[in-house]
Design an enzyme around this catalytic site. Structure first.
Site, short mmCIF file in Angstrom:
data_model
loop_
_atom_site.label_atom_id
_atom_site.label_comp_id
_atom_site.label_asym_id
_atom_site.label_seq_id
_atom_site.Cartn_x
_atom_site.Cartn_y
_atom_site.Cartn_z
N GLY A 1 -5.16 -11.55 -8.27
CA GLY A 1 -5.55 -10.78 -7.10
C GLY A 1 -5.11 -9.32 -7.11
N VAL B 1 -16.98 -26.32 7.45
CA VAL B 1 -18.30 -26.07 6.88
C VAL B 1 -19.15 -25.18 7.79
CG1 VAL B 1 -20.37 -27.15 5.93
CG2 VAL B 1 -18.18 -28.25 5.69
N ASN C 1 -16.10 -24.29 2.07
CA ASN C 1 -15.02 -24.01 3.01
C ASN C 1 -14.57 -25.29 3.69
OD1 ASN C 1 -13.32 -22.05 4.23
ND2 ASN C 1 -14.49 -22.24 6.13
N LYS D 1 -9.08 -5.13 11.70
CA LYS D 1 -10.22 -4.67 10.90
C LYS D 1 -11.54 -4.63 11.68
CE LYS D 1 -8.72 -5.83 6.22
NZ LYS D 1 -9.12 -6.49 4.97
N GLY E 1 -13.58 -16.77 5.38
CA GLY E 1 -12.91 -15.86 6.32
C GLY E 1 -13.24 -14.41 6.01
N GLY E 2 -12.33 -13.51 6.39
CA GLY E 2 -12.57 -12.08 6.24
C GLY E 2 -12.77 -11.65 4.78
N ALA E 3 -11.90 -12.12 3.90
CA ALA E 3 -12.02 -11.73 2.48
C ALA E 3 -13.31 -12.28 1.90
CB ALA E 3 -10.81 -12.24 1.70
N SER F 1 0.79 -1.23 0.00
CA SER F 1 0.00 0.00 0.00
C SER F 1 0.83 1.28 0.00
CB SER F 1 -0.97 -0.01 1.18
OG SER F 1 -1.94 -1.00 0.98
N GLY G 1 -13.76 -20.53 0.63
CA GLY G 1 -13.33 -19.83 1.84
C GLY G 1 -14.48 -19.11 2.50
N ASP H 1 -13.16 -3.22 0.29
CA ASP H 1 -12.83 -4.51 -0.32
C ASP H 1 -13.93 -5.01 -1.25
OD1 ASP H 1 -10.29 -4.94 0.71
OD2 ASP H 1 -11.01 -5.93 2.52
P1 NAP Z 1 -8.79 -15.51 6.89
O1 NAP Z 1 -9.88 -14.66 7.46
O2 NAP Z 1 -7.74 -16.05 7.81
O3 NAP Z 1 -9.51 -16.75 6.14
C1 NAP Z 1 -8.73 -17.79 5.61
C2 NAP Z 1 -9.61 -18.76 4.81
O4 NAP Z 1 -8.73 -19.69 4.19
C3 NAP Z 1 -10.61 -19.55 5.67
O5 NAP Z 1 -11.76 -19.80 4.91
C4 NAP Z 1 -9.83 -20.85 5.92
O6 NAP Z 1 -10.67 -21.96 6.13
C5 NAP Z 1 -9.12 -21.02 4.58
N1 NAP Z 1 -7.94 -21.84 4.71
C6 NAP Z 1 -6.78 -21.54 5.34
N2 NAP Z 1 -5.89 -22.54 5.22
C7 NAP Z 1 -6.52 -23.53 4.52
C8 NAP Z 1 -6.12 -24.81 4.07
N3 NAP Z 1 -4.92 -25.30 4.31
N4 NAP Z 1 -7.01 -25.53 3.34
C9 NAP Z 1 -8.25 -25.04 3.06
N5 NAP Z 1 -8.68 -23.83 3.47
C10 NAP Z 1 -7.81 -23.07 4.19
O7 NAP Z 1 -7.98 -14.76 5.74
P2 NAP Z 1 -8.54 -13.58 4.79
O8 NAP Z 1 -8.27 -12.26 5.43
O9 NAP Z 1 -9.92 -13.94 4.39
O10 NAP Z 1 -7.54 -13.66 3.54
C11 NAP Z 1 -7.55 -14.78 2.68
C12 NAP Z 1 -6.66 -14.55 1.45
O11 NAP Z 1 -7.20 -13.51 0.66
C13 NAP Z 1 -5.23 -14.13 1.79
O12 NAP Z 1 -4.36 -14.80 0.90
C14 NAP Z 1 -5.21 -12.64 1.50
O13 NAP Z 1 -3.93 -12.16 1.12
C15 NAP Z 1 -6.18 -12.57 0.32
N6 NAP Z 1 -6.79 -11.24 0.16
C16 NAP Z 1 -6.55 -10.57 -0.98
C17 NAP Z 1 -7.11 -9.33 -1.17
C18 NAP Z 1 -6.84 -8.60 -2.45
O14 NAP Z 1 -7.03 -7.38 -2.46
N7 NAP Z 1 -6.45 -9.27 -3.51
C19 NAP Z 1 -7.93 -8.76 -0.19
C20 NAP Z 1 -8.17 -9.48 0.98
C21 NAP Z 1 -7.57 -10.74 1.16
P3 NAP Z 1 -11.16 -22.39 7.61
O15 NAP Z 1 -12.38 -21.57 7.92
O16 NAP Z 1 -11.44 -23.83 7.49
O17 NAP Z 1 -10.00 -22.09 8.55
#
Ligand code: NAP
Length: 287
Positions: A252, A156, A153, A70, A132-134, A21, A130, A106
């Site tokens: 991304g 589940v 996910n 966040k 999570g947050g994204a 950023s 997935g 986002d």
């Molecule tokens: P987060 O809240 O930690 O969520 C992670 C997600 O990944 C959860 O659904 C988790 O599943 C899953 N996961 C993690 N390890 C796994 C594995 N080994 N096998 C299967 N599923 C797995 O993270 P987040 O903030 O959402 O970010 C996720 C990704 O998006 C990151 O790589 C981040 O850099 C990217 N992102 C990119 C942008 C962009 O602007 N391009 C913006 C935001 C985020 P469980 O629920 O089972 O743990």
């Protein structure tokens, strides 16, 4: 004679050293001839409330917020937009003369990046990997754009809670699946696949470098568009697999740039120089 003090914005997170950023925003300020600067603001979790007050005290024009703050920043803000409140995360703060407003750019960044790549979410059948947050921002954006959404996910229960919450909010039916071969039956009819898991993201000492979130034997059809939110690396194993299947791929970087551009516009009131920001962000050194 001293130069005028720049207007400051920054990134609240812990850690923040990896972020693209500063390069992206400082390039944009320079391109528009604005005397602004974007600083890294590493803040340990116990000091988040102090840091938010500090934005007012130091007269920052605003900030971006990243992991793990966040959600925590919300308590210290004067106002949070309906969208950020629903998504449950603030990634941009705007300081209007001491009145701090929390936004989430986002969801908008995701939609702009998708449309820029020629993918129209309205009416499309989307599968989101997935929960999570994204995923919260992506599912919110897709439902707001009237896409049909399936969430898959590893855990589940998390996906089910997300599906129920946003399904009720938008009056939509959100299908939920485990991240297994069960996905085959929805992917065969899907128009869009979005990876919001962190699988495929390069980390130092990664035990599974180049991993792909989809089950191994699962086939992708040529007509699908595949958007991987992972941007380090940009060329993920999932996108390579999608390309080999003849699918359209969207990396991304677009979402990263457009969420930043939307924040830039909220802070400055000026149109963001998107191509300048893309060049600066794409040249980052994150691994
Ligand atoms: P987060 O809240 O930690 O969520 C992670 C997600 O990944 C959860 O659904 C988790 O599943 C899953 N996961 C993690 N390890 C796994 C594995 N080994 N096998 C299967 N599923 C797995 O993270 P987040 O903030 O959402 O970010 C996720 C990704 O998006 C990151 O790589 C981040 O850099 C990217 N992102 C990119 C942008 C962009 O602007 N391009 C913006 C935001 C985020 P469980 O629920 O089972 O743990």
């Amino acid at each position: 004679m001293s130069e005028a003090i720049p207007t400051r914005v920054g990134l609240l997170g812990w850690p923040v050293g990896h972020s693209r950023s500063p390069a992206m925003h400082n390039a944009a300020f320079q391109a528009l001839g604005l005397n602004w600067e974007y600083l890294l603001l590493p803040v340990a979790p116990e000091y988040v409330a102090d840091a938010v007050r500090g934005l007012r005290a130091f007269g920052f024009a605003g900030a971006n917020v990243t992991v793990p703050h966040k959600q925590a920043v919300m308590a210290g803000l004067d106002e949070v937009t309906v969208e950020a409140r629903a998504i449950g995360a603030v990634n941009t703060i705007v300081n209007r003369e001491g009145w701090l407003v929390g936004h989430n750019t986002d969801a908008l960044g995701f939609l702009r990046a998708l449309r820029e790549a020629g993918v129209e979410p309205r009416g499309c059948r989307a599968v989101v990997l997935g929960a999570g947050g994204a995923a919260r921002a992506v599912v919110y954006a897709l439902l707001a754009a009237r896409a049909q959404v399936t969430i898959a996910n590893r855990t589940v229960g998390t996906a089910r809670r997300l599906g129920n919450e946003f399904g009720a909010l938008f009056g939509a039916r959100v299908l939920v699946l485990p991240l297994t071969m069960d996905l085959a039956r929805v992917l065969v009819a899907a128009d869009l696949l979005v990876n919001t898991t962190s699988v495929g993201m390069a980390r130092p000492g990664d035990p599974r470098p180049g991993a792909d979130p989809l089950p191994a034997g699962l086939a992708l059809r040529a007509g699908i568009a595949v958007n991987d939110l992972v941007y380090a690396p940009l060329e993920t194993a999932l996108l390579c697999r999608a390309r080999a299947a003849g699918a359209q791929t969207v990396d991304g970087l677009g979402m990263l740039v457009h969420q930043g551009a939307a924040a830039f516009e909220l802070w400055t009131g000026q149109k963001a120089p998107v191509e300048t920001m893309r060049a600066a962000a794409g040249g980052g050194s994150e691994t």
